[in-house]
Design a protein around this motif. Structure first.
Motif, short mmCIF file in Angstrom:
data_model
loop_
_atom_site.label_atom_id
_atom_site.label_comp_id
_atom_site.label_asym_id
_atom_site.label_seq_id
_atom_site.Cartn_x
_atom_site.Cartn_y
_atom_site.Cartn_z
N GLU A 234 1.45 9.38 -5.82
CA GLU A 234 2.30 10.63 -5.40
C GLU A 234 2.89 11.67 -6.05
O GLU A 234 2.41 12.10 -6.93
N TYR A 235 3.53 10.70 -6.83
CA TYR A 235 4.58 11.43 -7.87
C TYR A 235 4.57 10.99 -9.25
O TYR A 235 5.54 11.61 -9.40
N ASN A 236 3.81 10.05 -9.34
CA ASN A 236 3.47 9.99 -10.48
C ASN A 236 4.47 8.92 -11.16
O ASN A 236 4.60 8.93 -12.21
N ALA B 185 3.71 -8.79 -5.21
CA ALA B 185 4.47 -8.18 -5.35
C ALA B 185 4.42 -6.97 -5.80
O ALA B 185 3.68 -6.99 -6.63
N VAL B 186 4.70 -5.27 -5.72
CA VAL B 186 5.04 -4.27 -6.14
C VAL B 186 6.21 -4.11 -6.08
O VAL B 186 6.87 -3.96 -5.48
N GLU B 187 6.44 -3.20 -7.18
CA GLU B 187 7.77 -2.85 -7.07
C GLU B 187 7.63 -1.63 -8.02
O GLU B 187 7.00 -1.22 -9.01
N VAL B 188 8.42 -0.07 -7.66
CA VAL B 188 7.50 0.94 -8.20
C VAL B 188 9.11 1.50 -9.61
O VAL B 188 10.25 1.75 -9.08
N ILE B 189 8.92 1.66 -10.36
CA ILE B 189 9.52 1.96 -11.43
C ILE B 189 9.99 3.90 -11.17
O ILE B 189 8.87 4.23 -11.74
N GLU B 190 10.99 4.08 -11.36
CA GLU B 190 11.43 5.50 -11.39
C GLU B 190 12.12 5.69 -12.11
O GLU B 190 13.06 5.83 -12.86
N SER C 167 1.30 3.33 -15.03
CA SER C 167 0.99 3.72 -13.80
C SER C 167 -0.46 4.45 -13.05
O SER C 167 -1.62 3.70 -13.75
N VAL C 168 -0.14 4.15 -11.49
CA VAL C 168 -1.80 4.18 -10.35
C VAL C 168 -2.46 4.74 -11.06
O VAL C 168 -2.32 6.17 -10.95
N ASP D 108 0.62 -1.40 -0.15
CA ASP D 108 0.14 -0.22 -0.16
C ASP D 108 0.73 0.99 0.21
O ASP D 108 1.00 2.28 -0.79
N GLN D 109 1.89 1.05 0.87
CA GLN D 109 2.82 2.29 1.14
C GLN D 109 3.49 2.34 -0.75
O GLN D 109 3.74 4.06 -1.09
N ARG D 110 4.16 1.50 -1.07
CA ARG D 110 4.73 1.46 -2.25
C ARG D 110 3.45 2.32 -3.72
O ARG D 110 4.03 3.92 -4.12
#
Length: 112
Positions: A56-58, A107-112, A77-78, A48-50
């Motif tokens: 928030e930061y798109n 699994a959740v991975e943020v791609i920056e 993107s969410v 949830d935090q990820r």
């Protein structure tokens, strides 16, 4: 004198046995199935935090979901988080909206 072997062809089912070919195909599919990993509450909270961070930061997110013994990855993107239905809506690269149940996410991975 050499022996001419047909190799794998001799083990292939005959065309007149469609049930046998279906059974072999199902057997191969069942062999590659994986058990669903056990996810505790702390991992769900981290997911949830990820997701909130990415929203928030798109940033793009790579969700790995488990469906019927197989893992699938969705990148996008969410778009929306639905707490009532417990699902996440992702906008993929080809502008489709994918609905993913949180119970399926492993699994959740943020791609920056």
């Amino acid at each position: 004198m050499t022996i001419r072997d047909r190799g794998k062809l001799k083990w292939a089912p005959a065309a007149f046995l469609p049930e046998y070919t279906k059974m072999l195909r199902d057997l191969d599919t069942d062999y590659h199935r994986k058990q669903k990993p056990i996810i505790d509450e702390f991992q769900f909270e981290e997911f949830d935090q990820r997701i909130c961070y990415a929203m928030e930061y798109n940033f793009a997110v790579k969700l790995t979901k488990w469906v019927d013994g197989f893992n699938y990855e969705i990148v996008g993107s969410v778009h929306f988080v639905d707490p009532i239905h417990k699902e996440v809506r992702l906008k993929t690269e080809d502008c489709d909206v994918e609905r993913v149940k949180m119970a399926e996410v492993i699994a959740v991975e943020v791609i920056e």
